[in-house]
Every structure is written in C-alpha cells, then in structure tokens.
Design an enzyme around this catalytic site. Structure first.
Site, PDB file in Angstrom:
ATOM      1  N   LEU A 129       1.019  -0.460  -3.809  1.00  0.00           N
ATOM      2  CA  LEU A 129       0.628  -1.399  -4.862  1.00  0.00           C
ATOM      3  C   LEU A 129      -0.761  -1.980  -4.645  1.00  0.00           C
ATOM      4  CD1 LEU A 129       4.013  -3.325  -5.312  1.00  0.00           C
ATOM      5  CD2 LEU A 129       3.198  -1.270  -6.485  1.00  0.00           C
ATOM      6  N   GLY A 174       0.199   0.409 -17.613  1.00  0.00           N
ATOM      7  CA  GLY A 174      -1.245   0.189 -17.556  1.00  0.00           C
ATOM      8  C   GLY A 174      -1.998   1.137 -18.473  1.00  0.00           C
ATOM      9  N   HIS A 211      -1.282  -2.852 -10.365  1.00  0.00           N
ATOM     10  CA  HIS A 211       0.174  -2.986 -10.474  1.00  0.00           C
ATOM     11  C   HIS A 211       0.558  -4.461 -10.622  1.00  0.00           C
ATOM     12  CE1 HIS A 211      -0.081   0.792  -7.885  1.00  0.00           C
ATOM     13  NE2 HIS A 211       0.632   1.217  -8.915  1.00  0.00           N
ATOM     14  N   MET A 269       4.928   3.724  -8.545  1.00  0.00           N
ATOM     15  CA  MET A 269       5.171   4.653  -7.433  1.00  0.00           C
ATOM     16  C   MET A 269       4.798   3.994  -6.111  1.00  0.00           C
ATOM     17  SD  MET A 269       4.542   8.459  -8.876  1.00  0.00           S
ATOM     18  CE  MET A 269       2.781   8.529  -8.651  1.00  0.00           C
ATOM     19  N   GLN A 295       6.982  14.909 -11.241  1.00  0.00           N
ATOM     20  CA  GLN A 295       5.724  14.820 -11.979  1.00  0.00           C
ATOM     21  C   GLN A 295       4.542  15.352 -11.179  1.00  0.00           C
ATOM     22  OE1 GLN A 295       6.100  10.399 -12.293  1.00  0.00           O
ATOM     23  NE2 GLN A 295       3.906  10.370 -11.926  1.00  0.00           N
TER      24      GLN A 295
HETATM   25  P1  AMP Z   1       1.599   4.319 -10.563  1.00  0.00           P
HETATM   26  O1  AMP Z   1       2.129   3.576  -9.373  1.00  0.00           O
HETATM   27  O2  AMP Z   1       0.296   4.987 -10.325  1.00  0.00           O
HETATM   28  O3  AMP Z   1       2.625   5.196 -11.222  1.00  0.00           O
HETATM   29  O4  AMP Z   1       1.286   3.201 -11.650  1.00  0.00           O
HETATM   30  C1  AMP Z   1       2.278   2.318 -12.089  1.00  0.00           C
HETATM   31  C2  AMP Z   1       1.759   1.559 -13.277  1.00  0.00           C
HETATM   32  O5  AMP Z   1       0.613   0.809 -12.900  1.00  0.00           O
HETATM   33  C3  AMP Z   1       1.345   2.479 -14.433  1.00  0.00           C
HETATM   34  O6  AMP Z   1       1.772   1.903 -15.659  1.00  0.00           O
HETATM   35  C4  AMP Z   1      -0.145   2.478 -14.317  1.00  0.00           C
HETATM   36  O7  AMP Z   1      -0.807   2.714 -15.547  1.00  0.00           O
HETATM   37  C5  AMP Z   1      -0.421   1.065 -13.836  1.00  0.00           C
HETATM   38  N1  AMP Z   1      -1.733   0.984 -13.215  1.00  0.00           N
HETATM   39  C6  AMP Z   1      -2.214   1.760 -12.211  1.00  0.00           C
HETATM   40  N2  AMP Z   1      -3.489   1.439 -11.929  1.00  0.00           N
HETATM   41  C7  AMP Z   1      -3.834   0.455 -12.791  1.00  0.00           C
HETATM   42  C8  AMP Z   1      -5.031  -0.294 -13.014  1.00  0.00           C
HETATM   43  N3  AMP Z   1      -6.144  -0.092 -12.303  1.00  0.00           N
HETATM   44  N4  AMP Z   1      -5.011  -1.238 -13.983  1.00  0.00           N
HETATM   45  C9  AMP Z   1      -3.901  -1.446 -14.729  1.00  0.00           C
HETATM   46  N5  AMP Z   1      -2.750  -0.776 -14.567  1.00  0.00           N
HETATM   47  C10 AMP Z   1      -2.713   0.161 -13.615  1.00  0.00           C
END
Ligand code: AMP
Length: 302
Positions: free
Chosen positions: A33, A167, A37, A30, A61
């Site tokens: 970054l 993640g 990410h 989303m 969501q």
């Molecule tokens: P988001 O932008 O929050 O939807 O996250 C995108 C992806 O990045 C998802 O698969 C999250 O689980 C992963 N992610 C977010 N924060 C972390 C983190 N601290 N460590 C590893 N992966 C992450």
C-alpha cells in the site's frame, strides 16, 4: 480491525454490518500500500459507516511472463496502515480460498495459458467484458482484464459492499468494472478517486519499488508527455492525432524508455476519438527495463 481470511467469514461480517443498518464501503487492493491506496480508503471512510479493504494478489490477472512471483508483498505493514486509517474489516484470502486448486493434476483448467501460471484454478466461469477487455492494457496484457473482472466480481460477492472505491490511475480498469457492474446489474456503486502522485508528478504505484534511481528519473517521461498534451489541448488543439503525435514525440526524447502505448480514447468505450472536444482519456503505458508503468489524464469536454 477484524481480519477475515475466508469468504464465509467475510460475508458474515459484512452482512452483520448491513443488518445493523450500516453503509459498507469497500476498497480492493493487491497490497504494497501507498498513499494512492490510502486516498481510496479515506474516500470510503468519508462515505461509509463501515470500511472493508481487501489485500489479494490476484494470479489470474498476471500473464505467464509477468511479475506475479516478485510482486511486492508487505502484509504486516499494510495491516498497520489500514488499521491506522480506521478500516474495520480486512479481507485477506489465500489464493486457494479464491481459486480452489485441483487435487493433483486431474482438475480442469480453464485454458492452456492459465495452466502455465502458478495457480490452476478449478474455475470454469470467467467474466469477460467484451469490447473493452482487449483495449489499452488489455491489448498489451491478454487475459488481464478477464482476471480483473472475475476477481472483482468474486470480491463483490464476498464483501457485498454498498460502494466500491477505485483509482483513476487504472483508467481502463475503471471502464471495465463500470461496464461489468452495469451489464450484470450489480448493486454496487462505483466511486472513482483521482490519481495520487509523488511531488515530482510520478503516479504512485506499487511497481515504482522496482525502479532503480536512474529509471526512477526517466519514469517522469510518462507524466511529462501527458502534461505536454494537456497543455496543448488547453491551448486549443482538438485534433487527437496531433495530440497523440506530440505525446509520442516526448518519448522519442527519452530513448531508454520503451513506449507500450500512447492513446487518446473515449473514457467509457476506450475507443479512439478523432478529436477531444467531447472529453477524452489520454492514456500511456511504458516499460523501464522490465517494469511496466501506466498513467493518464482526463481532458474535460470543451
Ligand atoms: P492495486 O493494488 O494496484 O490493484 O490498486 C488498488 C486500487 O488502488 C486500484 O483501484 C488502483 O486504481 C488504486 N490506485 C493505485 N495507485 C493509485 C494512485 N496513484 N492514485 C489513486 N489510486 C491508485
């Protein structure tokens, strides 16, 4: 890096890559970054010939009272970061591309709660992973995982990746996506990458940007509670009830942080476990002011 804003454009690019015999890795995000990410992007880079990332703040969501409108957006910076990591394809659709809106008020809305949101998709088809979508974050955020599963399915159809990278930070999301891929026989390998943390243990999150300096300090209680439970489990405590009690007690010491849940569950079914020797997911969510943070740790099977 090629930026695709339409589904057709994205699909043409990814099909061209795959026709050329390239393995395509995909990282959905989303935006806003951070190193978490980027760790997914690097894992995708290692395992793929061509890497595609997406930036899409998915309105379906978010609940009607959640932070959709103020969710951090930093497209130019994100684009530079992805370019620096050698990402070849960036899918960055507008909301209308993913959820075409009704003209005026005549179009169908899928249900009443969505009618209150800032998007009114003419979308009647939703992916609901029964038995998982209402656990952990799904219980606290009704409709959240329906939005997640639906958008991930749509993104998979736009990108058609060989593998997609998620993640462990969003542990319940991982369970939901894995189950969806299995139940719908999607031809995508799901790769899960470890949680990336700040030096003091706080799990990286785009939402950490909401925290003021006092909340930032107090937010460490999430990680502290998980470490306390992990230490106890490593010392031989198997009883999930006792471990959960200990985790919740750590929150009682930090009065201004409102615990949403502290649970010990099976990482695949998200059902509570009575004892942890078979391996277990210890998951926590808590509010600092109006900011909701999550974190977790996996206990290995003994
Ligand atoms: P988001 O932008 O929050 O939807 O996250 C995108 C992806 O990045 C998802 O698969 C999250 O689980 C992963 N992610 C977010 N924060 C972390 C983190 N601290 N460590 C590893 N992966 C992450």
């Amino acid at each position: 890096m090629k930026i695709c804003t339409t589904i057709d454009e994205m699909r043409n690019e990814s099909r061209a890559a795959r026709r050329a015999g390239k393995r395509l890795g995909f990282v959905p995000t989303m935006g806003a970054l951070h190193e978490g990410h980027l760790s997914l992007v690097r894992a995708a880079r290692e395992a793929s010939d061509v890497v595609a990332a997406s930036i899409f703040v998915n309105p379906t969501q978010f609940g009607p009272t959640e932070d959709l409108a103020k969710y951090p957006r930093s497209f130019d910076r994100d684009r530079e970061l992805l370019e620096r990591e050698g990402v070849e394809l960036l899918f960055a659709p507008a909301v209308e591309e993913m959820y075409p809106t009704a003209n005026g008020s005549g179009g169908p809305t899928p249900d009443q709660s969505l009618a209150d949101r800032s998007v009114r998709p003419t979308q009647n088809t939703w992916v609901t992973v029964e038995g998982l979508s209402d656990k952990l974050d799904g219980r606290s955020r009704p409709g959240h995982f329906r939005g997640v599963a639906t958008v991930v399915a749509k993104l998979f159809h736009a990108v058609e990746p060989d593998a997609a990278f998620f993640g462990q930070k969003d542990a319940a999301q991982v369970a939901v996506i894995r189950r969806m891929v299995r139940d719908l026989n999607l031809a995508v390998e799901i790769v899960v990458c470890p949680i990336v943390r700040e030096a003091d243990g706080l799990a990286m999150s785009s939402r950490n940007a909401y925290l003021d300096s006092d909340q930032r300090k107090r937010a460490l209680v999430l990680h502290r509670s998980l470490m306390r439970v992990q230490d106890l489990a490593q010392a031989g405590e198997r009883d999930a009830g006792k471990l959960m009690y200990t985790g919740r007690e750590v929150f009682a010491e930090e009065g201004s942080v409102r615990l949403d849940y502290f649970e010990i569950v099976d990482p695949d079914t998200l059902d509570p476990v009575a004892e942890v020797s078979g391996g277990a997911l210890v998951a926590v969510a808590a509010f600092l002011g109006s900011t909701r943070l999550i974190d977790n740790v996996l206990l290995p099977s003994a």
